[in-house]
Structure formats: structure tokens, C-alpha cells
Design an enzyme around this catalytic site. Sequence first.
Site, PDB file in Angstrom:
ATOM      1  N   TRP A  31       0.863  -1.198   0.000  1.00 59.59           N
ATOM      2  CA  TRP A  31       0.000   0.000   0.000  1.00 59.59           C
ATOM      3  C   TRP A  31       0.886   1.229   0.000  1.00 59.59           C
ATOM      4  O   TRP A  31       1.875   1.280   0.725  1.00 59.59           O
ATOM      5  CB  TRP A  31      -0.897   0.015   1.241  1.00 59.59           C
ATOM      6  CG  TRP A  31      -2.307  -0.391   0.940  1.00 59.59           C
ATOM      7  CD1 TRP A  31      -2.783  -1.657   0.823  1.00 59.59           C
ATOM      8  CD2 TRP A  31      -3.429   0.483   0.736  1.00 59.59           C
ATOM      9  NE1 TRP A  31      -4.121  -1.641   0.553  1.00 59.59           N
ATOM     10  CE2 TRP A  31      -4.552  -0.333   0.490  1.00 59.59           C
ATOM     11  CE3 TRP A  31      -3.593   1.866   0.725  1.00 59.59           C
ATOM     12  CZ2 TRP A  31      -5.824   0.184   0.249  1.00 59.59           C
ATOM     13  CZ3 TRP A  31      -4.853   2.388   0.486  1.00 59.59           C
ATOM     14  CH2 TRP A  31      -5.951   1.553   0.249  1.00 59.59           C
ATOM     15  N   SER A  65      -0.067  -2.338   5.518  1.00 60.42           N
ATOM     16  CA  SER A  65       0.609  -2.183   6.811  1.00 60.42           C
ATOM     17  C   SER A  65       0.021  -3.105   7.874  1.00 60.42           C
ATOM     18  O   SER A  65       0.729  -3.524   8.794  1.00 60.42           O
ATOM     19  CB  SER A  65       0.513  -0.724   7.279  1.00 60.42           C
ATOM     20  OG  SER A  65       1.296   0.090   6.440  1.00 60.42           O
ATOM     21  N   PHE A  66      -1.261  -3.409   7.742  1.00 63.76           N
ATOM     22  CA  PHE A  66      -1.872  -4.292   8.728  1.00 63.76           C
ATOM     23  C   PHE A  66      -1.189  -5.661   8.739  1.00 63.76           C
ATOM     24  O   PHE A  66      -1.146  -6.332   9.771  1.00 63.76           O
ATOM     25  CB  PHE A  66      -3.373  -4.459   8.441  1.00 63.76           C
ATOM     26  CG  PHE A  66      -4.138  -5.061   9.578  1.00 63.76           C
ATOM     27  CD1 PHE A  66      -4.512  -4.289  10.667  1.00 63.76           C
ATOM     28  CD2 PHE A  66      -4.472  -6.408   9.575  1.00 63.76           C
ATOM     29  CE1 PHE A  66      -5.207  -4.847  11.735  1.00 63.76           C
ATOM     30  CE2 PHE A  66      -5.159  -6.980  10.631  1.00 63.76           C
ATOM     31  CZ  PHE A  66      -5.532  -6.193  11.716  1.00 63.76           C
ATOM     32  N   GLU A  67      -0.632  -6.077   7.599  1.00 63.90           N
ATOM     33  CA  GLU A  67       0.012  -7.389   7.477  1.00 63.90           C
ATOM     34  C   GLU A  67       1.486  -7.369   7.899  1.00 63.90           C
ATOM     35  O   GLU A  67       2.145  -8.428   7.905  1.00 63.90           O
ATOM     36  CB  GLU A  67      -0.098  -7.910   6.038  1.00 63.90           C
ATOM     37  CG  GLU A  67      -1.470  -8.422   5.647  1.00 63.90           C
ATOM     38  CD  GLU A  67      -2.525  -7.350   5.478  1.00 63.90           C
ATOM     39  OE1 GLU A  67      -2.212  -6.279   4.925  1.00 63.90           O
ATOM     40  OE2 GLU A  67      -3.665  -7.568   5.933  1.00 63.90           O
ATOM     41  N   CYS A  89       3.246   2.734   5.237  1.00 63.04           N
ATOM     42  CA  CYS A  89       2.772   4.119   5.209  1.00 63.04           C
ATOM     43  C   CYS A  89       1.250   4.101   5.245  1.00 63.04           C
ATOM     44  O   CYS A  89       0.616   3.546   4.343  1.00 63.04           O
ATOM     45  CB  CYS A  89       3.271   4.802   3.935  1.00 63.04           C
ATOM     46  SG  CYS A  89       2.544   6.422   3.699  1.00 63.04           S
ATOM     47  N   VAL A  90       0.688   4.695   6.289  1.00 65.00           N
ATOM     48  CA  VAL A  90      -0.766   4.779   6.403  1.00 65.00           C
ATOM     49  C   VAL A  90      -1.144   6.253   6.311  1.00 65.00           C
ATOM     50  O   VAL A  90      -0.643   7.082   7.073  1.00 65.00           O
ATOM     51  CB  VAL A  90      -1.267   4.187   7.743  1.00 65.00           C
ATOM     52  CG1 VAL A  90      -2.780   3.974   7.674  1.00 65.00           C
ATOM     53  CG2 VAL A  90      -0.575   2.881   8.078  1.00 65.00           C
ATOM     54  N   THR A  95     -12.447   7.572   6.230  1.00 69.19           N
ATOM     55  CA  THR A  95     -13.086   6.675   7.200  1.00 69.19           C
ATOM     56  C   THR A  95     -12.138   6.400   8.366  1.00 69.19           C
ATOM     57  O   THR A  95     -11.002   6.879   8.390  1.00 69.19           O
ATOM     58  CB  THR A  95     -13.449   5.330   6.538  1.00 69.19           C
ATOM     59  OG1 THR A  95     -12.230   4.632   6.270  1.00 69.19           O
ATOM     60  CG2 THR A  95     -14.226   5.539   5.248  1.00 69.19           C
ATOM     61  N   HIS A  97     -10.681   3.706   9.005  1.00 68.99           N
ATOM     62  CA  HIS A  97      -9.736   2.638   8.687  1.00 68.99           C
ATOM     63  C   HIS A  97      -8.337   2.982   9.201  1.00 68.99           C
ATOM     64  O   HIS A  97      -7.627   2.134   9.735  1.00 68.99           O
ATOM     65  CB  HIS A  97      -9.689   2.445   7.168  1.00 68.99           C
ATOM     66  CG  HIS A  97      -9.683   1.016   6.766  1.00 68.99           C
ATOM     67  ND1 HIS A  97     -10.822   0.314   6.476  1.00 68.99           N
ATOM     68  CD2 HIS A  97      -8.662   0.139   6.633  1.00 68.99           C
ATOM     69  CE1 HIS A  97     -10.509  -0.926   6.175  1.00 68.99           C
ATOM     70  NE2 HIS A  97      -9.200  -1.060   6.263  1.00 68.99           N
ATOM     71  N   ARG A 136       8.722  12.743   4.350  1.00 69.87           N
ATOM     72  CA  ARG A 136       9.388  11.871   5.333  1.00 69.87           C
ATOM     73  C   ARG A 136       9.900  10.558   4.729  1.00 69.87           C
ATOM     74  O   ARG A 136      10.269   9.634   5.442  1.00 69.87           O
ATOM     75  CB  ARG A 136       8.411  11.574   6.484  1.00 69.87           C
ATOM     76  CG  ARG A 136       8.157  12.805   7.348  1.00 69.87           C
ATOM     77  CD  ARG A 136       6.867  12.721   8.137  1.00 69.87           C
ATOM     78  NE  ARG A 136       6.681  13.915   8.968  1.00 69.87           N
ATOM     79  CZ  ARG A 136       6.243  15.107   8.491  1.00 69.87           C
ATOM     80  NH1 ARG A 136       5.954  15.260   7.210  1.00 69.87           N
ATOM     81  NH2 ARG A 136       6.109  16.128   9.320  1.00 69.87           N
TER      82      ARG A 136
HETATM   83  C1  DLZ Z   1      -7.388  -0.844   3.433  1.00 68.73           C
HETATM   84  C2  DLZ Z   1      -6.235   0.083   3.623  1.00 68.73           C
HETATM   85  C3  DLZ Z   1      -6.439   1.471   3.622  1.00 68.73           C
HETATM   86  C4  DLZ Z   1      -7.772   2.099   3.473  1.00 68.73           C
HETATM   87  N1  DLZ Z   1      -5.397   2.315   3.756  1.00 68.73           N
HETATM   88  C5  DLZ Z   1      -4.156   1.812   3.897  1.00 68.73           C
HETATM   89  C6  DLZ Z   1      -3.031   2.670   4.050  1.00 68.73           C
HETATM   90  O1  DLZ Z   1      -3.124   3.913   4.004  1.00 68.73           O
HETATM   91  N2  DLZ Z   1      -1.819   2.104   4.223  1.00 68.73           N
HETATM   92  C7  DLZ Z   1      -1.631   0.740   4.263  1.00 68.73           C
HETATM   93  O2  DLZ Z   1      -0.478   0.283   4.452  1.00 68.73           O
HETATM   94  N3  DLZ Z   1      -2.661  -0.089   4.121  1.00 68.73           N
HETATM   95  C8  DLZ Z   1      -3.911   0.394   3.929  1.00 68.73           C
HETATM   96  N4  DLZ Z   1      -4.957  -0.451   3.779  1.00 68.73           N
HETATM   97  C9  DLZ Z   1      -4.709  -1.912   3.704  1.00 68.73           C
HETATM   98  C10 DLZ Z   1      -4.586  -2.598   5.081  1.00 68.73           C
HETATM   99  O3  DLZ Z   1      -3.304  -2.367   5.662  1.00 68.73           O
HETATM  100  C11 DLZ Z   1      -4.732  -4.130   4.921  1.00 68.73           C
HETATM  101  O4  DLZ Z   1      -3.857  -4.585   3.925  1.00 68.73           O
HETATM  102  C12 DLZ Z   1      -6.155  -4.531   4.530  1.00 68.73           C
HETATM  103  O5  DLZ Z   1      -7.094  -3.992   5.456  1.00 68.73           O
HETATM  104  C13 DLZ Z   1      -6.304  -6.081   4.487  1.00 68.73           C
HETATM  105  O6  DLZ Z   1      -6.029  -6.645   5.781  1.00 68.73           O
END
Ligand code: DLZ
Length: 164
Positions: A31, A65-67, A89-90, A95, A97, A136
Site C-alpha cells: 500500500w 501495513s496491517f500485514e 505508510c498509512v 473513514t 480505517h 518523510r
Molecule cells: C485498506 C487500507 C487502507 C484504506 N489504507 C491503507 C493505508 O493507508 N496504508 C496501508 O499500508 N494499508 C492500507 N490499507 C490496507 C490494510 O493495511 C490491509 O492490507 C487490509 O485492510 C487487508 O487486511
Amino acid sequence: MASNLKNLSSYDPGKIPDASDMKFGIVVSEWNQEITSSLLKGALDTLHKHGAKDENIEVRWVPGSFELTLGGQFFAEYRDVDAVLCLGCVIQGETRHFDFICQGVSYGITDLNLNNNIPFIFGVLTTDTQQQAVDRSGGRHGNKGDEAAITAIKMAALQREMEN
Ligand code: DLZ
């Protein structure tokens, strides 16, 4: 210190341990790949600069990033590494999320550190805007990938020092 007051790439090079015999795992999120690729480049350049060898660095991509936490856990389970860098990077969206991902990954990486007894480095940008992330990841505020690499080397060295 807030990163708008600090360059993420600035450190005292004299104080960094030699990393020539250290092994590193790097987990990177797909992502926002244009940002995470720059974080990865910064991390690799900095590890190499302090002596780390290519054959001792393994890079694995995960979907988001969640993974990063499970990717990090795989390194602890299946590889022999001194430290794992988690790069992502998030960026804030419309929303909630953002909050759930940031909370999941920060608590997840804390758990990895405490449960595996090797350093897992939080190299995740959590920004309001794309521009803040650009700034950054090799822009005007340096590169969080550099910071993650320096932290990994320092923590791996600290562990060696204390366990011996
Ligand atoms: C779904 C999602 C969203 C909306 N935004 C980001 C983000 O800004 N950065 C990032 O690394 N990942 C994002 N994801 C994906 C989630 O990390 C994850 O891959 C999904 O929710 C599946 O578990």
C-alpha cells in the site's frame, strides 16, 4: 520530538555500531508503494553504509501495513535474523480505517518485540496527507527508512552486548 522539527535521516555516524555480521529481515507494505519503496531504499542504503551485506538482508513484501506484523512474525519463525524492520505508510482517509490500521500495527509490533526477544522496528509513517509522507520518505524531513535502519543496528548491537 515531532518530525517537523527533526530530520529523520540525521544521526551521529560515529556512534553507530558496525553491522557487517548482522542479519536483517525487512517487511514492506505494498500500500502506498511509491512511498514505501523510498522507505525501503533509505533502509537498504543505510544498512549497507554501516557494513551490512546483501546476503544478510532479506526483503519481503506484504499487501498492507496491517500485514506487517504477521510478515514480521514469519521472520521470527522461519529465519535467523538479528532484527526485523517493518516499513509501511498509512495515510488518513475519509473513514476510521486509518485508526484501526495504525492501532493494529503499533500494538502488533510491540507484541512482536516482547514475544520474540529480537528487535522489530516500527518504520511506519502515519500521516494526514500524501505530501507529509513524501516529506518523510526521502524529502525535506529525511527518510524514516534511514531511521529504521539505524534503530535496527543499535538494538541488535544492544542485545548482543547484554546477552554476552
Ligand atoms: C485498506 C487500507 C487502507 C484504506 N489504507 C491503507 C493505508 O493507508 N496504508 C496501508 O499500508 N494499508 C492500507 N490499507 C490496507 C490494510 O493495511 C490491509 O492490507 C487490509 O485492510 C487487508 O487486511
